[in-house]
Scaffold this motif. Sequence first.
Motif, short mmCIF file in Angstrom:
data_model
loop_
_atom_site.label_atom_id
_atom_site.label_comp_id
_atom_site.label_asym_id
_atom_site.label_seq_id
_atom_site.Cartn_x
_atom_site.Cartn_y
_atom_site.Cartn_z
N PHE A 55 -37.96 -32.41 14.41
CA PHE A 55 -37.21 -33.65 14.21
C PHE A 55 -38.04 -34.66 13.43
O PHE A 55 -37.55 -35.30 12.49
CB PHE A 55 -36.80 -34.22 15.56
CG PHE A 55 -36.03 -35.52 15.48
CD1 PHE A 55 -34.69 -35.53 15.12
CD2 PHE A 55 -36.65 -36.73 15.76
CE1 PHE A 55 -33.99 -36.73 15.04
CE2 PHE A 55 -35.95 -37.93 15.68
CZ PHE A 55 -34.62 -37.92 15.33
N MET A 56 -39.31 -34.81 13.81
CA MET A 56 -40.18 -35.78 13.14
C MET A 56 -40.44 -35.38 11.69
O MET A 56 -40.53 -36.24 10.81
CB MET A 56 -41.51 -35.91 13.89
CG MET A 56 -41.38 -36.46 15.30
SD MET A 56 -40.43 -37.99 15.41
CE MET A 56 -41.37 -39.06 14.35
N ASN A 60 -39.49 -37.72 8.29
CA ASN A 60 -40.43 -38.07 7.22
C ASN A 60 -40.20 -37.29 5.93
O ASN A 60 -40.99 -37.42 4.99
CB ASN A 60 -41.86 -37.83 7.71
CG ASN A 60 -42.23 -38.76 8.87
OD1 ASN A 60 -42.14 -39.97 8.75
ND2 ASN A 60 -42.63 -38.19 9.99
N SER A 61 -39.14 -36.50 5.88
CA SER A 61 -38.85 -35.73 4.67
C SER A 61 -37.95 -36.53 3.73
O SER A 61 -37.39 -37.56 4.10
CB SER A 61 -38.15 -34.42 5.03
OG SER A 61 -36.82 -34.66 5.45
N GLY A 62 -37.79 -36.02 2.52
CA GLY A 62 -36.93 -36.68 1.56
C GLY A 62 -35.45 -36.64 1.94
O GLY A 62 -34.67 -37.49 1.54
N LYS A 63 -35.07 -35.64 2.75
CA LYS A 63 -33.66 -35.49 3.13
C LYS A 63 -33.27 -36.39 4.30
O LYS A 63 -32.09 -36.63 4.53
CB LYS A 63 -33.37 -34.03 3.48
CG LYS A 63 -33.47 -33.09 2.28
CD LYS A 63 -33.10 -31.67 2.67
CE LYS A 63 -33.16 -30.73 1.47
NZ LYS A 63 -32.81 -29.34 1.83
N GLY A 64 -34.25 -36.86 5.08
CA GLY A 64 -33.96 -37.75 6.19
C GLY A 64 -33.70 -37.01 7.49
O GLY A 64 -33.53 -35.80 7.52
N ARG A 70 -27.85 -31.47 10.81
CA ARG A 70 -26.97 -30.69 9.94
C ARG A 70 -27.32 -29.20 9.96
O ARG A 70 -26.43 -28.34 10.08
CB ARG A 70 -27.07 -31.21 8.51
CG ARG A 70 -26.02 -30.63 7.56
CD ARG A 70 -26.32 -31.03 6.11
NE ARG A 70 -27.48 -30.32 5.61
CZ ARG A 70 -27.43 -29.10 5.08
NH1 ARG A 70 -26.28 -28.45 4.99
NH2 ARG A 70 -28.53 -28.53 4.64
N SER A 71 -28.60 -28.88 9.86
CA SER A 71 -29.01 -27.49 9.82
C SER A 71 -28.66 -26.76 11.12
O SER A 71 -28.27 -25.59 11.10
CB SER A 71 -30.51 -27.39 9.54
OG SER A 71 -31.27 -28.01 10.56
#
Length: 447
Positions: A55-56, A60-64, A70-71
């Motif tokens: 989750f973390m 911190n990823s570009g996708k949020g 979603r995945s």
Amino acid sequence: MDHLSLCPLVALLLCAVLLALRNIFKILFHDKEKSTADIPPGSHGFPVIGETLQFMLSVNSGKGFYEFVRSRRIKYGSCFKTRLFGETHVFLSTTDSARAVLNNESGMFTKRYIKSIAALVGDRSLLCASQHHHKILRSRFINLFSKKSTALMVRHFDELVVDSLSGWEHRGTVVLLTDLLQITFKAMCKMLISLENEEELGSLQRDVGLVCEAMLAFPLNLPWTRFHKGIMARGRVMEVLEKIIRERRNETTSHNNSHHEDFMEQLLAVDDGSSSLSSDHSTKLTDAEIKDNILTMIIAGQDTTASALTWMVKYLGENQNVLNILIEEQTQIAKQASDKPFLELDDLTEMTYASKMVKESLRMASVVPWFPRLVLQDCEMEGYKINKGWNINIDARSIHLDPNVYSEPHKFNPSRFDEETKANSFLAFGMGGRTCLGLNMAKAMIY
């Protein structure tokens, strides 16, 4: 000979032990299957921490962070479970679940945010209050969002926007979200606490920004962590609000003629008995409740509104036909209101196409992607057993983009709101007893 004679006995005992263990494991395995057969699919991840790390990483990823949800929805379906920050979370993404959970007619659910958010906005905030406490707070704050307050906000916000736009033409690059955060922050501070000093606004905005950044951080309160910085920033915001409360009370006791048309003034007037709304003394708010909820309203009014406006501009930039229709409508309204320096509340009622465009922007962007609740008793949702003490989350984004709910959901089409939408399918402001208090004011700012 003695050792040799013992071998068959040892072998027999070993076989007996293995058979017993086999039966025990069979029973345990069977019981586990039986007890979990009707529990939502999903993974609890690693021991203790669950899927918190995944989750973390999404946060911190570009996708949020929504990519995490979603995945798993794609993998498990409309109902799945996971484990975050030491607690079980279930995500649901159907309109029937939205109605049952958010309307909460059964009384089986109450509001619940993850620990980091609760620690940062405060446990006396509307966001985190228990069902009973929430009703008390809501009854006190709902009077603040009157037609008069909204009308004042419309004028002030339009003035801020016009002032900002006039400076854009002299700048090479405009970072839209940054500018909109400043505009919405100034508007909220004016409405809530009458704060307009640029230096004080700048300092307060930095601290509120640190609080927002820490909301989805791992709740580890150590000096180098983002969560710790958010907690420290919250403390400074509380000091500013405490100072304002103290000054207002000093003005009252010294019979100072200063008057502020803001939320803080109304709340303090009610609590000192000088307001017609003060008849129910049992609902008097503590200073801590006032401060937690002022901070909550600043965050909600600034962050979510600025994000919604940024997405709206993006969608308009990508859909020229929609923009042309909107410009035509706004031009007509401007002609009718040519004798007025700024927009007024009544002008917004004429923006019929703009209202549909705003709804479509909010549907596609889903600025608030899910709504969390705590399960108060065992229940069944979507054919699965949901245990007392679990967290249940209505996945608004998935509902907004469900092709069974909205035709061509990824197409920006304001005209879809020409017709009434499916019940419980538009969740931009929540639903039921916890519907956003500032719904009309937020709409007014976005228009």
